[in-house]
Design a protein around this motif. Sequence first.
Motif, PDB file in Angstrom:
ATOM      1  N   ALA A   1      -2.487  17.810   6.496  1.00 47.91           N
ATOM      2  CA  ALA A   1      -2.938  17.697   5.117  1.00 47.91           C
ATOM      3  C   ALA A   1      -4.448  17.554   5.036  1.00 47.91           C
ATOM      4  CB  ALA A   1      -2.266  16.501   4.453  1.00 47.91           C
ATOM      5  N   THR A   2      -5.014  18.137   4.002  1.00 48.46           N
ATOM      6  CA  THR A   2      -6.445  18.020   3.753  1.00 48.46           C
ATOM      7  C   THR A   2      -6.696  16.930   2.714  1.00 48.46           C
ATOM      8  OG1 THR A   2      -6.321  19.794   2.110  1.00 48.46           O
ATOM      9  CG2 THR A   2      -6.933  20.400   4.352  1.00 48.46           C
ATOM     10  N   TYR A   3      -7.870  16.345   2.811  1.00 49.28           N
ATOM     11  CA  TYR A   3      -8.292  15.305   1.868  1.00 49.28           C
ATOM     12  C   TYR A   3      -8.428  15.913   0.467  1.00 49.28           C
ATOM     13  CZ  TYR A   3     -11.065  11.323   0.205  1.00 49.28           C
ATOM     14  OH  TYR A   3     -11.526  10.224  -0.469  1.00 49.28           O
ATOM     15  N   PRO A   4      -7.932  15.262  -0.575  1.00 44.35           N
ATOM     16  CA  PRO A   4      -7.480  13.873  -0.659  1.00 44.35           C
ATOM     17  C   PRO A   4      -5.966  13.716  -0.796  1.00 44.35           C
ATOM     18  CG  PRO A   4      -8.109  14.606  -2.828  1.00 44.35           C
ATOM     19  CD  PRO A   4      -8.204  15.801  -1.923  1.00 44.35           C
ATOM     20  N   ALA A   5      -5.186  14.297   0.085  1.00 48.26           N
ATOM     21  CA  ALA A   5      -3.729  14.165   0.012  1.00 48.26           C
ATOM     22  C   ALA A   5      -3.315  12.707   0.173  1.00 48.26           C
ATOM     23  CB  ALA A   5      -3.072  15.014   1.097  1.00 48.26           C
ATOM     24  N   ALA A   6      -2.209  12.328  -0.458  1.00 48.96           N
ATOM     25  CA  ALA A   6      -1.610  11.016  -0.226  1.00 48.96           C
ATOM     26  C   ALA A   6      -0.918  11.043   1.137  1.00 48.96           C
ATOM     27  CB  ALA A   6      -0.607  10.698  -1.327  1.00 48.96           C
ATOM     28  N   VAL A   7      -1.208  10.063   1.978  1.00 46.54           N
ATOM     29  CA  VAL A   7      -0.694  10.080   3.348  1.00 46.54           C
ATOM     30  C   VAL A   7      -0.084   8.742   3.760  1.00 46.54           C
ATOM     31  CG1 VAL A   7      -2.239  11.904   4.153  1.00 46.54           C
ATOM     32  CG2 VAL A   7      -2.997   9.532   4.252  1.00 46.54           C
ATOM     33  N   SER A   8       0.253   7.885   2.787  1.00 44.25           N
ATOM     34  CA  SER A   8       0.787   6.573   3.154  1.00 44.25           C
ATOM     35  C   SER A   8       2.113   6.677   3.895  1.00 44.25           C
ATOM     36  CB  SER A   8       0.964   5.703   1.905  1.00 44.25           C
ATOM     37  OG  SER A   8       1.860   6.303   0.990  1.00 44.25           O
ATOM     38  N   ARG A   9       2.822   7.747   3.689  1.00 41.73           N
ATOM     39  CA  ARG A   9       4.135   7.929   4.326  1.00 41.73           C
ATOM     40  C   ARG A   9       4.018   8.643   5.681  1.00 41.73           C
ATOM     41  NH1 ARG A   9       9.189   5.886   4.703  1.00 41.73           N
ATOM     42  NH2 ARG A   9      10.681   7.519   5.140  1.00 41.73           N
ATOM     43  N   ALA A  10       2.798   8.941   6.117  1.00 41.50           N
ATOM     44  CA  ALA A  10       2.583   9.838   7.253  1.00 41.50           C
ATOM     45  C   ALA A  10       3.388   9.516   8.512  1.00 41.50           C
ATOM     46  CB  ALA A  10       1.088   9.896   7.589  1.00 41.50           C
ATOM     47  N   PRO A  11       3.268   8.323   9.114  1.00 39.46           N
ATOM     48  CA  PRO A  11       3.927   8.114  10.410  1.00 39.46           C
ATOM     49  C   PRO A  11       5.434   8.060  10.315  1.00 39.46           C
ATOM     50  CG  PRO A  11       2.907   6.081   9.652  1.00 39.46           C
ATOM     51  CD  PRO A  11       2.470   7.161   8.703  1.00 39.46           C
ATOM     52  N   ILE A  12       5.971   7.567   9.197  1.00 40.72           N
ATOM     53  CA  ILE A  12       7.420   7.411   9.091  1.00 40.72           C
ATOM     54  C   ILE A  12       8.037   8.488   8.207  1.00 40.72           C
ATOM     55  CG2 ILE A  12       7.637   4.984   9.667  1.00 40.72           C
ATOM     56  CD1 ILE A  12       7.081   4.233   6.865  1.00 40.72           C
ATOM     57  N   GLY A  13       7.223   9.466   7.820  1.00 38.51           N
ATOM     58  CA  GLY A  13       7.714  10.623   7.084  1.00 38.51           C
ATOM     59  C   GLY A  13       7.516  11.882   7.892  1.00 38.51           C
ATOM     60  N   PRO A  14       6.469  12.662   7.591  1.00 37.03           N
ATOM     61  CA  PRO A  14       6.306  13.957   8.259  1.00 37.03           C
ATOM     62  C   PRO A  14       6.033  13.868   9.755  1.00 37.03           C
ATOM     63  CG  PRO A  14       4.374  13.423   6.933  1.00 37.03           C
ATOM     64  CD  PRO A  14       5.432  12.419   6.574  1.00 37.03           C
ATOM     65  N   ALA A  15       5.257  12.878  10.206  1.00 36.00           N
ATOM     66  CA  ALA A  15       4.977  12.775  11.641  1.00 36.00           C
ATOM     67  C   ALA A  15       6.252  12.475  12.419  1.00 36.00           C
ATOM     68  CB  ALA A  15       3.918  11.705  11.900  1.00 36.00           C
ATOM     69  N   TRP A  16       7.051  11.552  11.900  1.00 39.11           N
ATOM     70  CA  TRP A  16       8.339  11.221  12.527  1.00 39.11           C
ATOM     71  C   TRP A  16       9.248  12.451  12.515  1.00 39.11           C
ATOM     72  CZ3 TRP A  16       9.872   5.569  12.405  1.00 39.11           C
ATOM     73  CH2 TRP A  16      11.057   5.315  13.102  1.00 39.11           C
ATOM     74  N   ALA A  17       9.295  13.130  11.369  1.00 39.29           N
ATOM     75  CA  ALA A  17      10.178  14.293  11.239  1.00 39.29           C
ATOM     76  C   ALA A  17       9.775  15.414  12.180  1.00 39.29           C
ATOM     77  CB  ALA A  17      10.168  14.783   9.790  1.00 39.29           C
TER      78      ALA A  17
ATOM     79  N   SER B   1       0.817  -1.221   0.000  1.00 38.92           N
ATOM     80  CA  SER B   1       0.000   0.000   0.000  1.00 38.92           C
ATOM     81  C   SER B   1       0.844   1.261   0.000  1.00 38.92           C
ATOM     82  CB  SER B   1      -0.981   0.009   1.182  1.00 38.92           C
ATOM     83  OG  SER B   1      -1.821  -1.131   1.147  1.00 38.92           O
ATOM     84  N   PHE B   2       2.128   1.140  -0.337  1.00 36.27           N
ATOM     85  CA  PHE B   2       2.985   2.306  -0.524  1.00 36.27           C
ATOM     86  C   PHE B   2       3.104   2.551  -2.032  1.00 36.27           C
ATOM     87  CE2 PHE B   2       4.560   0.976   3.652  1.00 36.27           C
ATOM     88  CZ  PHE B   2       4.543   2.177   4.330  1.00 36.27           C
ATOM     89  N   SER B   3       2.610   3.670  -2.490  1.00 36.71           N
ATOM     90  CA  SER B   3       2.734   4.034  -3.900  1.00 36.71           C
ATOM     91  C   SER B   3       3.681   5.217  -3.993  1.00 36.71           C
ATOM     92  CB  SER B   3       1.371   4.399  -4.497  1.00 36.71           C
ATOM     93  OG  SER B   3       1.518   4.827  -5.838  1.00 36.71           O
ATOM     94  N   PRO B   4       4.933   4.999  -4.365  1.00 38.44           N
ATOM     95  CA  PRO B   4       5.898   6.096  -4.364  1.00 38.44           C
ATOM     96  C   PRO B   4       5.572   7.222  -5.326  1.00 38.44           C
ATOM     97  CG  PRO B   4       6.941   4.017  -5.006  1.00 38.44           C
ATOM     98  CD  PRO B   4       5.510   3.722  -4.777  1.00 38.44           C
ATOM     99  N   SER B   5       4.714   6.943  -6.318  1.00 40.29           N
ATOM    100  CA  SER B   5       4.375   7.987  -7.285  1.00 40.29           C
ATOM    101  C   SER B   5       3.050   8.668  -6.963  1.00 40.29           C
ATOM    102  CB  SER B   5       4.295   7.378  -8.689  1.00 40.29           C
ATOM    103  OG  SER B   5       3.306   6.354  -8.743  1.00 40.29           O
ATOM    104  N   ALA B   6       2.417   8.320  -5.858  1.00 34.25           N
ATOM    105  CA  ALA B   6       1.091   8.855  -5.540  1.00 34.25           C
ATOM    106  C   ALA B   6       1.129  10.358  -5.325  1.00 34.25           C
ATOM    107  CB  ALA B   6       0.531   8.175  -4.298  1.00 34.25           C
ATOM    108  N   THR B   7       0.101  11.015  -5.841  1.00 36.53           N
ATOM    109  CA  THR B   7      -0.081  12.441  -5.579  1.00 36.53           C
ATOM    110  C   THR B   7      -1.410  12.704  -4.883  1.00 36.53           C
ATOM    111  OG1 THR B   7      -0.987  12.739  -7.809  1.00 36.53           O
ATOM    112  CG2 THR B   7       1.370  13.165  -7.497  1.00 36.53           C
ATOM    113  N   ASP B   8      -2.198  11.648  -4.681  1.00 34.23           N
ATOM    114  CA  ASP B   8      -3.418  11.783  -3.895  1.00 34.23           C
ATOM    115  C   ASP B   8      -3.780  10.425  -3.304  1.00 34.23           C
ATOM    116  OD1 ASP B   8      -5.009  10.273  -5.805  1.00 34.23           O
ATOM    117  OD2 ASP B   8      -5.093  12.083  -7.027  1.00 34.23           O
ATOM    118  N   VAL B   9      -4.765  10.421  -2.435  1.00 31.46           N
ATOM    119  CA  VAL B   9      -5.117   9.229  -1.682  1.00 31.46           C
ATOM    120  C   VAL B   9      -5.725   8.138  -2.556  1.00 31.46           C
ATOM    121  CG1 VAL B   9      -7.476   9.890  -1.082  1.00 31.46           C
ATOM    122  CG2 VAL B   9      -6.140   8.517   0.530  1.00 31.46           C
TER     123      VAL B   9
END
Length: 772
Positions: free
Chosen positions: A368-384, A177-185
């Motif tokens: 982020a507001t819907y429909p942003a891609a957020v698959s990276r959330a906990p180990i990307g921006p939240a961690w940072a 469920s990680f899509s590295p090219s995703a630009t939305d949810v």
Amino acid sequence: MSATTIPGSERFSSRPIDPEVLIESLDGTLPVHTVTQKQIDDLDPLTYEVIRHRLWSVTNEMGETLKRMSGSPIVTDANDFDFAICDEVGQEVQVGLYNCMLAGAIDLAIYWTLQNRVKNPGINKGDMFLANDPWVGGGLHQNDVIVFQPIFHEGQLFGWTSAICHEPDLGGVGLGSFSPSATDVFSEALPTPPIKVVRDFEVQEDVADAWVRRSRVPQLVSLDLRAKVGANTVGRKRLLEVIEHYGADTVKAVMKRMMNDAEGRLRGKLKSLPDGTWSTSGYQDQSHEGDRGVHKIKLKMTKLDDHLTFDFTGTDEQAGVINCTYAGLRGGAMLAIMPMLADDIPWSAGGLMRCFDLIAEEGSIVNATYPAAVSRAPIGPAWALGQLVAECLSQMMDRTVEFRDRVQAACCGTHDTAVMAGLDQRGEVPVPFLNIVMDVVAAGYGARPKVDGMDTGGVFCIPMGRLPDVEMTEYLYPLMTLWRREEPDTGGPGRQRGGLSGSAAFIPYGTEVPVGLVVASAGKGVSQNGGLAGGYPGNTAVGIVARNTGVKEGFAQREVPFSLDALRGEHELQPCYGETLIAPGDLLYMHWQSGGGYGDPLLRDPHLVAHDLAEGKVTLEGAAQSYGVLINDGDVDLAATDARRTELRAERKARSIAPANGSGKSHAPGTGKRIDDNLVAIESGGIHVVACAHCGHELGDPRTDETLNVAFFEGPSALAGPHVTAHPENYVDAEVVFRQLSCPNCYTAIYSGVVPSTHTDNVLDLDRYVSF
């Protein structure tokens, strides 16, 4: 995706809400059990302690149930899960010692359910709800799946329990469920707001089937669903036993007192810390596959009396997959607050979260507001953002004797995601497999003022995290691990060294078809694991796919490679975000991040460096380049070391730009109030001036200066040491530099970082140092 919200999606959004307001909104349609403040105050201490520990044992048993029933190594090995007991409106009374980021999101899902599910389909005895919608809460991205249940006593809603873990795959374009090219949810796993998965104590098979149908590994997802239902069932039975023994009012009074006590103890700590404002910035290099940008997260932390405010205004707009919702914002803050400020306070998160506020612009990376891609959330921006919170907390606590042992440089800046999936051909019938590489949990911790960071100690957000067993990985998947080891020279150099990171190498073994690979991790071009007080950042991450290695042919000759240099073929450097295939003759190499250092590395005890050399923690080159320590036959050459360090300080002076202004006044070294390892505040004429703690040179007077008067250097990132990737241009277009600020008199390092050249030096702001 731009920060454009789809009309109607705002309904699927959850924020903290005042408990009394929430109860009033129910309008009597759902009977709720609560207690008065007098009942809370009248608790005797012995009863309180006995029941408090009973509740802790209930949550522990829930966690053990989840681990024993789950077949996923993410749960059984890496401990990426958590659980909670909540009061009648969802406030978290007790959470587990596992993924503490999740504590920032569990209650949000319950708030939303009480606001949106009471009338239809109803909240009843024997129900359980399932959700994975990051805008609603419960988890930080769609792979965080929560199952939570209301607990009724004598017809009244008494409380809630929950169990949550990361699922290996829930569909979407990308593996895991990680899509590295995703630009939305819409390219990711489908976010699902709370749905009733258990009704009248029975799993709803239609809902369960619809749920697991979306996954590439439905058996694991189905088993995890049953494991979370089982954990909640155990929690309900045990909690009702406690209620039966002590009475509902008494147990509820204890639950309320637990949150009040956690709040009171944290507020007491905050009162004893200095008021002030601290600012910092961090970066995500690349936002999705093909992107070469650098994306900024900005934080200003203000501490006033017994309250903290974290203001992320100025953070870049949401982009690619590096976004988190409000749940991730809150979870990131908890990542730092719980282990740093509340390590000796029972984790009644509902009380702890009353002690801080969060400010973040909607549509930004961290909100982020819907429909942003957020698959990276906990180990990307939240961690940072959690690392930035930790940095500001450390700078605040470094001023005190009482809290200095809690100060810590940044730990690893992210979890380096690698998902490997393909066909397991080892049995009579080939079957699909999917493995999320969890070896990267063996990351380095940041250094502290008196101790080095833990080598391969784990990740900051999972205190009980573990490494997967290599043999178990090879048993479960058609993969072979050629090595997994600590790597020397990776810990951030400092007076106290950052904890080392590690590397691992994997080959397909038991399959003759290519294995799909998805990689998603930042911190390859710009450091995310910065040091403190002049300490250097830890290593930047590296991922490589080696093609046509000849490894299997070497096995026939009894040759096993133990380094990349021993491999033939081409070595493809992996971007932060990308997809590729690994053929049976190829190899995946991962080198993840370590912890930052504390203090100027030229002040490190040379004998500690010699000990590190003997232990394989540093190399001879690293000892000389990073620490200025020369070692012959295992012994420190003290005279040569002194000469080398003098030479390195002279190099700093020659390459730096001295401040154009500055009083040049000198104060007696060792006087004044400590700010950190290098700076002191000295009273002069009724105000505080800032001076070098080592030589006494005055660096800033608030009557004439707005910033510190320090020597400034900026050069290639490789000058930070052998552990830093020498070519950030392989990842981003922005110029990335090694920046160092030093005392212009003794040239002790005050700040050392690998940052974009456009980075604003918040560390220079004088007002952050003189608010005593």
